[in-house]
Each structure stands twice: as structure tokens, then as C-alpha cells.
Enzyme design. Structure first.
Site, mmCIF file in Angstrom:
data_model
loop_
_atom_site.group_PDB
_atom_site.id
_atom_site.type_symbol
_atom_site.label_atom_id
_atom_site.label_comp_id
_atom_site.label_asym_id
_atom_site.label_seq_id
_atom_site.Cartn_x
_atom_site.Cartn_y
_atom_site.Cartn_z
ATOM 1 N N ASP A 84 2.338 -3.007 -1.916
ATOM 2 C CA ASP A 84 1.981 -2.899 -0.511
ATOM 3 C C ASP A 84 2.830 -3.867 0.318
ATOM 4 O O ASP A 84 3.023 -5.032 -0.066
ATOM 5 C CB ASP A 84 0.490 -3.228 -0.354
ATOM 6 C CG ASP A 84 0.004 -3.103 1.058
ATOM 7 O OD1 ASP A 84 0.003 -1.979 1.578
ATOM 8 O OD2 ASP A 84 -0.405 -4.132 1.637
ATOM 9 N N GLU A 119 6.436 -0.023 -0.972
ATOM 10 C CA GLU A 119 6.209 0.409 0.399
ATOM 11 C C GLU A 119 7.218 -0.381 1.225
ATOM 12 O O GLU A 119 7.047 -1.589 1.423
ATOM 13 C CB GLU A 119 4.783 0.096 0.853
ATOM 14 C CG GLU A 119 4.514 0.571 2.268
ATOM 15 C CD GLU A 119 3.135 0.180 2.790
ATOM 16 O OE1 GLU A 119 2.537 0.971 3.531
ATOM 17 O OE2 GLU A 119 2.666 -0.927 2.456
#
Length: 720
Positions: free
Chosen positions: A373, A410
Site C-alpha cells: 500500500d 501501489e
């Protein structure tokens, strides 16, 4: 959150408490380590002056004894507690300067978790955000708060040594060109599944149930990308709303399976065992397991937030601080994440913390890889700039264990220079939001043109080609947890996040979407047809494009979230898959498309030398694709710029794989509301393999191919 199920009076605890002082022990490994005769404790802090080990009753209610750890030695405090054993409940207190202007916020009144701890227990009454968890006075941020928070704080518990996970030993080892991902929430997938026993719904055991596994096997999915399963806290602003952090992007225990998704949520040890068993069962069924991990921030928030662990151990080193033209500003944390803080992964010991956690999840929990993330945070150097050659990335590539697992980035964070798509080093794969936006734009009739469509369909070679990565480096998606489901993309004109309690201000604005009529469910046959055709075309484009496809779990069922595009705090039917309302026709369509992908070598991107350029003026000898106008000629420069919202935008790609002198495959795209005719490249017979529109089609054609409105068609060159 959980509380311990261990009896308050643990056998042998009285003898442990009688120990006059800790033995020196070892500085390695960090955390609590059971050894013959006792437990070794080691904790890192560059600026603490003293760290105390605090032992509690087994229910965590009562602090029983404190001992100072030895050290520091090279920044590590350590000690050996004779007679201690797994199950011992403990915390840490760090003594040092209270000097916020210099980045130091030591406060021994605040009980701290062990960052490397593998089991966490919560207060018996559950955790609540209280002023006592602040290291500073609530209304005087420069003044230290002297109230002891131990009664309401989480505690660490010594975990028993774990052998290699069964899932570590039975990995599927999928080839890159075979891989098909599905992003899925452990609870949401089975919470309403009719064939999973009620006692297992929403749990790790439920994910491993044969009925759950059968769904993925039927679809042809190979790899499950699980939303965060590391133990988390709900943010303070959710407490008065009575809402949880359902997604889990607020990690408290980086070595702990979230007990919320366990059949035994009050026993962290049993939760870990259940998770390990889930991974082993999924592996036995041929499914890989990837974890969404959040090493970019912690739940402590900004410099005005709580003191739970990292801040109390060494606020200045654990977190990245703002920089000025002259120097670091130790008074303010750099908010790269939108959550108030960012871990300082440029520091060797913070980097080690992340690496140790990753190794734990691979070896002891059995997983196959990670989706990071806000991954640019991990690649920022001491100056704060993103660096593809950052020490953390180098360490990953050199690690004998971690270099063998899947790494997915990401590729953006919340800072001004955070968008880094295509900049991550091999072997990283990356979420490709350009694919999402281009495919939505093409099929929703926006300004996307043929050249952009072809470029994204062919693995975004201008993005990933310069770093010599395989086409599979592009993780293609239409929808993920953060945003509309594919059903809602064609059913709503804008977000509807009112249930989140933030006045519909949260969530992404300006999502590409088009309801083709009034928002929400519609009984109008014309609206239904346009939505259905567009949804199928979107999914077919995703599943047949070059790169690695990733479904958002539930898209194959036509699952809706009622227009909520940020349902992070909705642990209810909004986010639970609606199995009772599943569109079985759409599900069968996805099955057929994925079977076609696996059957056709031309779509196995990693068998090709490199991604194709959409308008390459000189087709490659080894891997050729010719792009054709419906009239039959190859597209010229002007025709490449024809946008989807202008009538007559249809076009086709004709594939000639290596070793073939003639084309073998044709994919045609018609985003218009009207059908058209495509002239085929020769007079040979072409067999129709797929038409996304669902209209009845001839099995074979010659000369011309009918393209229904809003459809993708696949045809194979016949050899007979």
C-alpha cells in the site's frame, strides 16, 4: 480487538516475578524469543535512556513487575527473564528526553507494545481512544501527560516458537503468464455465502472452505490478493460514529493476524493457526495468497496523535519528518500517507523491521507475496525523494527468501510527487491505474482514442518497457476496493458515501462512470442492455488484455455497493458479497473469457519478447500485431487519434505470433451504440471464439465480421 483467554494466574508466574533482575541476554533477534530456561527480550531505540520490561497478569489487567533492560548496546536494549514462557503478557516503558522541538517524545507513563511482538491482547472491555493514550496533554502539545494508560492499552504476549508454515511448503508456483488475481476481503467474501457454514462465514476458515475454493477454481482465478489481515485499529474519528475500519489499512500488529476474521477472535494464537491452515488449504487447491500490507504508516497519527508503540520508543527515528531547504524539521511529521505519519524506512532499523515482518509472513504464515500500500513511501531516501534504487528495494532483491515471492506496488502515495507508475525496480509488478481509466473511458465513450486503448491493452509498454520488465508487470484492473465496483461504474453518475459519516466528502471525486439513465437499479430494458453490454466489454477487456488481470471480487457476480466508492468503514451488507443476487450469466461469461485466455497462447503475454507499442511503424519480426480499420486497411496516424465518443471508433488487432507466417487471432473493439462491419484481413475462414454482447453469433465467418454495439469480439484463424 481481542482479550486474552489465558487464566489470570499463569503457572510458574510467581517464580518469574521473584527474579531480582534480568540477565543480560542477547541483542538478537528483536522482540520476545522463547529460549531454554526463559524468554529473551530485545528492543531498538537510538535515543531512549532506559527501557523497562513490564509484566502483567495473564488477562492484562494488572501490572505485576518491572525490570530495566540492559543496554543500550548499538541502540538495542535487551535482557533474559529466567523461567518465563510463551503466554507471558508484557509491555515496554521507555525513558528519555521529552523535547518535542527536537523530535523526542519519551513518556514512561505510556505502556508501549513491542513492535516485533507476535501476539497482541486488547483490554478486556475493548480498546477505546482515550486522552490517556496521548503522550502530551490534550490541549498543551508541548507538555507531557503523566497519566498512566496501562489499564486501557494493548499488551504484547510472548508467542510460542513456530515451525515453517505448511503453506510455505506446498506453494503452487504459478507461472507469470498463467496468473489471474482477484482482490478479496476475507470477511466480505463469505459473510453471506449460502454454502459456507454460518459458524465459518467471514473467517479465515471460511475462506478455506471447499465452497469458497470452488468458486475461484471455477472462474480460473489463480491468486487471491487479500485486503489487509495484519491486526489493525480503527481510526479515532470512527469511534464516535460507531463504525470500524473494515478494510484494515491502519496496522497495529505487523506480526499478528487480525483476530476479527478468526473463528476464535479472543485467542490471537488460535487466529494465527487458523490463518496458517487457510493458506495451506488454498495452496493445496492451487491458489496463491498475496497480502495487502501497510508499511507506510502506523495508527499513532501525526505528532499530535497517540503514543502506543513507535512514537514512545523513538519518535525521531521511526517516523519521517518534514524537511526544509536547510534541514529536517523535527517538530512535524511528513504526511506522505494522508494518515498523519509515514514510517522512516530509509533508516536501516526501520527497514529491518519491515523486512523481518515480511519474512515472518512468508516463512511462518506461508504466504506467496505482498501488495504494498502506498509503496513510494518505502522508496524514499533521507532527503524525502523517491529513489528506485533505495536501500529497501535493494534489500528485497538480495534477500534469499523475499526475492522469491511476488512483489506488487501501489505506485502512488499522498504527496505531491507520489505518482511513480512504472518507476519501481524489477521484480515489482505495479497496479496500473492508467489501464483502469483508459478502459473505462473507451467503453463509456469519453475522449480516449484508439491509440491509448491499444497501448493499455498491450501492457502499457511505454510505461514498463524502459525498465525491461515483462508485460506481466502491469497489474490491470477495472475496479478495486477503493472506488466503484464494475457494476456501479455503469449504474451511478457519482459517489454516494453518505453512510460513511463524512458528509459524502470522502472517497475519490470524478470517477469515470456512466449510468446510461437514472442512477441505481433500472427496469428500463434499454438502460439494462447498455449497462450489461458495457460491463461485459469492460470485464472482457480486462481478462484478455496483455499484462496480469486482477478482478475485484464480486464483479463477476454484478455485485453493487449502492454507489459507495469508499466503503472502508462499512462492515455490513454494503461490502459483503450478495450471493443471493448473483448474476449467474455474468459469472459464466467470466468463466468462458478466462478459459479463452488460458487456451490462446497469443494472449500469454510473457511468452512474447516485450510489450507492443500501439502504433509501432515497423512491426516486430518476433511478435507482431497489426491494427486495422473496420474498412480493412491498417490504421494511419490520423485514425489512431479517433476517440471513442465519436461514431465509427471501432478497430481491431490482428496477431501473428512467433513462428507463424499468417495471423492466428483477431480482437475487435466496438464502443459505439451502433453495430458495424469489420473487413477481415484475408478470405480464410475465421472461427468466432467470443462475443461479449451476448447476441447469437455464427460459429465461423469469411470476409467480414459483424461487430455488435458495445462489444468485444475474438476470432481465430481456421486451419481447416
Amino acid at each position: 480487538m481481542t482479550h486474552s483467554s489465558t487464566p489470570t494466574t499463569a503457572p510458574g508466574l510467581a517464580a518469574v516475578l521473584a527474579c531480582p533482575q534480568l540477565l543480560e541476554g542477547r541483542p538478537e533477534p528483536l522482540g520476545s524469543t522463547p529460549l531454554p530456561g526463559g524468554v529473551n527480550f530485545a528492543v531498538w531505540s537510538d535515543h531512549a535512556q532506559r527501557i523497562e520490561l513490564c509484566v502483567f497478569s495473564a488477562d492484562g489487567r494488572t501490572e505485576l513487575r518491572r525490570w530495566p533492560l540492559h543496554g543500550p548496546f548499538a541502540g538495542v536494549f535487551h535482557g533474559f527473564l529466567p523461567g518465563a514462557a510463551p503466554g507471558l503478557v508484557y509491555g515496554l516503558r521507555a525513558h528519555g528526553p521529552w523535547a518535542p522541538d527536537h523530535g523526542h517524545r519519551f513518556n514512561p507513563a505510556k505502556l508501549l507494545l513491542d513492535p516485533w511482538g507476535r501476539e497482541i491482547i486488547a483490554p478486556t472491555e475493548g480498546f477505546a481512544w482515550r486522552e490517556e493514550h496521548l503522550g502530551h496533554a490534550a490541549h498543551h502539545t508541548q507538555q507531557r501527560d503523566e497519566r498512566d494508560n496501562a489499564a486501557w492499552a494493548h499488551k504484547s504476549r510472548v508467542a510460542a516458537p513456530a515451525a515453517d508454515a505448511p503453506g510455505h511448503l506446498n506453494r503452487p508456483h504459478r507461472a507469470p503468464h498463467q496468473r489471474v488475481l482477484a482482490e478479496v476481503h476475507v470477511k466480505g467474501f463469505t459473510a453471506q455465502h449460502p454454502d459456507v457454514p454460518p459458524a465459518l462465514r467471514g473467517t479465515y476458515a471460511g475462506m478455506a472452505h471447499p465452497a469458497a475454493i470452488a468458486h475461484w477454481q471455477r472462474l480460473g482465478v489463480t491468486t487471491l490478493s487479500l485486503l489487509p489481515v495484519q491486526q489493525c485499529l480503527s481510526e479515532p474519528h470512527l469511534q464516535p460514529l460507531g463504525l470500524p475500519n473494515y478494510w484494515g489499512y491502519n496496522t497495529l500488529g505487523f506480526f499478528s493476524a487480525d483476530p476479527r476474521w478468526s473463528t476464535t477472535p479472543h485467542d490471537p494464537r488460535a487466529a494465527a493457526s487458523e490463518f496458517r491452515a487457510m493458506v495451506a488449504s488454498l495452496h493445496a487447491a492451487g491458489l496463491e495468497v498475496v497480502l495487502d500490507v501497510v508499511y507506510n504508516h502506523t495508527p499513532e497519527g501525526s505528532e499530535q496523535g497517540a503514543t502506543l508503540c513507535w512514537r514512545g520508543l523513538d519518535h525521531r527515528q521511526w517516523y519521517a519528518h518534514e524537511t526544509t531547504a536547510a534541514a529536517h524539521d523535527p517538530t512535524r511529521l511528513r504526511n506522505l500517507t494522508g494518515c498523519g505519519n509515514a514510517l522512516n524506512v530509509a533508516h536501516p532499523m526501520v527497514s529491518r523491521f519491515v523486512l523481518d515482518s515480511l519474512r515472518y509472513w512468508v516463512r511462518e504464515m506461508g504466504v506467496d507475496g505482498f501488495r504494498f500500500d502506498l509503496a513510494p513511501v518505502l522508496g524514499r531516501d533521507r532527503s524525502g525523494r523517491f529513489n528506485p534504487e533505495a536501500a529497501f528495494f535493494t534489500a528485497l532483491r538480495q534477500d534469499p527468501l523475499l526475492s522469491q515471492v511476488l512483489m506488487i506496488a501501489e505506485p502512488w502515495d499522498a504527496s505531491g510527487d507520489g505518482y511513480q507508475l512504472g518507476q519501481f525496480p524489477p521484480p515489482f509488478m505495479e497496479w496500473n491505474d492508467k489501464f483502469r481509466d483508459t478502459m473505462r473511458g473507451w467503453w463509456l465513450n469519453t475522449a480516449v482514442n484508439r491509440g491509448q486503448m491499444a497501448q493499455r491493452f498491450c501492457a502499457s509498454s511505454t510505461v514498463f518497457g524502459p525498465s525491461q520488465r515483462r508485460p506481466s508487470a502491469s497489474i490491470n484492473f477495472i475496479a478495486v476496493h477503493d472506488g466503484f465496483t464494475t457494476h456501479d461504474v455503469v449504474s451511478y453518475a457519482g459517489k454516494h458515501n453518505e453512510a460513511n459519516g463524512e458528509g459524502n466528502r470522502d472517497g475519490r471525486d470524478g470517477e469515470l462512470c456512466q449510468p446510461f439513465g437514472p442512477e441505481g437499479p433500472s427496469a428500463d430494458p434499454a438502460v439494462q442492455q447498455r449497462r450489461e453490454r458495457t460491463r461485459r466489454a469492460l470485464l472482457a477487456s480486462l481478462l484478455l488484455a496483455h499484462g496480469t488481470p486482477m478482478l475485484c471480487a464480486g464483479d463477476e457476480l454484478a455485485n453493487s455497493q449502492g454507489g459507495n466508492n469508499n466503503a472502508y468503514n462499512q462492515d455490513n451488507p454494503t461490502t459483503w458479497l450478495e450471493w443471493a443476487q448473483a448474476d449467474h450469466g455474468l459469472m459464466q461469461f467470466v468463466v468462458e473469457v478466462l478459459a479463452l485466455r488460458q487456451r490462446l497462447p497469443a494472449l500469454h503475454t510473457d511468452l512474447w519478447p516485450r510489450p507492443w507499442h500501439a502504433a509501432d511503424p515497423a512491426p516486430q519480426a518476433a511478435s507482431r500485431v497489426h491494427w486495422r480499420h473496420p474498412a480493412g486497411h491498417e490504421l494511419n496516424l490520423h485514425e489512431w487519434h479517433h476517440p471513442a465518443h465519436s461514431p465509427g471508433a471501432a478497430f481491431a488487432g490482428v496477431y501473428t505470433p512467433p513462428g507463424h507466417s499468417q495471423p492466428t487471432l483477431l480482437l475487435a473493439f466496438n464502443p459505439d451504440d451502433e453495430p458495424c462491419t469489420l473487413h477481415l484481413p484475408d478470405d480464410a475462414l475465421w472461427r468466432v471464439a467470443l462475443c461479449s454482447s451476448g447476441e447469437p453469433q455464427p460459429s465461423a465467418v469469411r470476409g467480414t465480421l459483424h461487430l455488435p454495439a458495445r462489444s468485444l469480439r475474438v476470432a481465430e484463424h481456421s486451419t481447416s
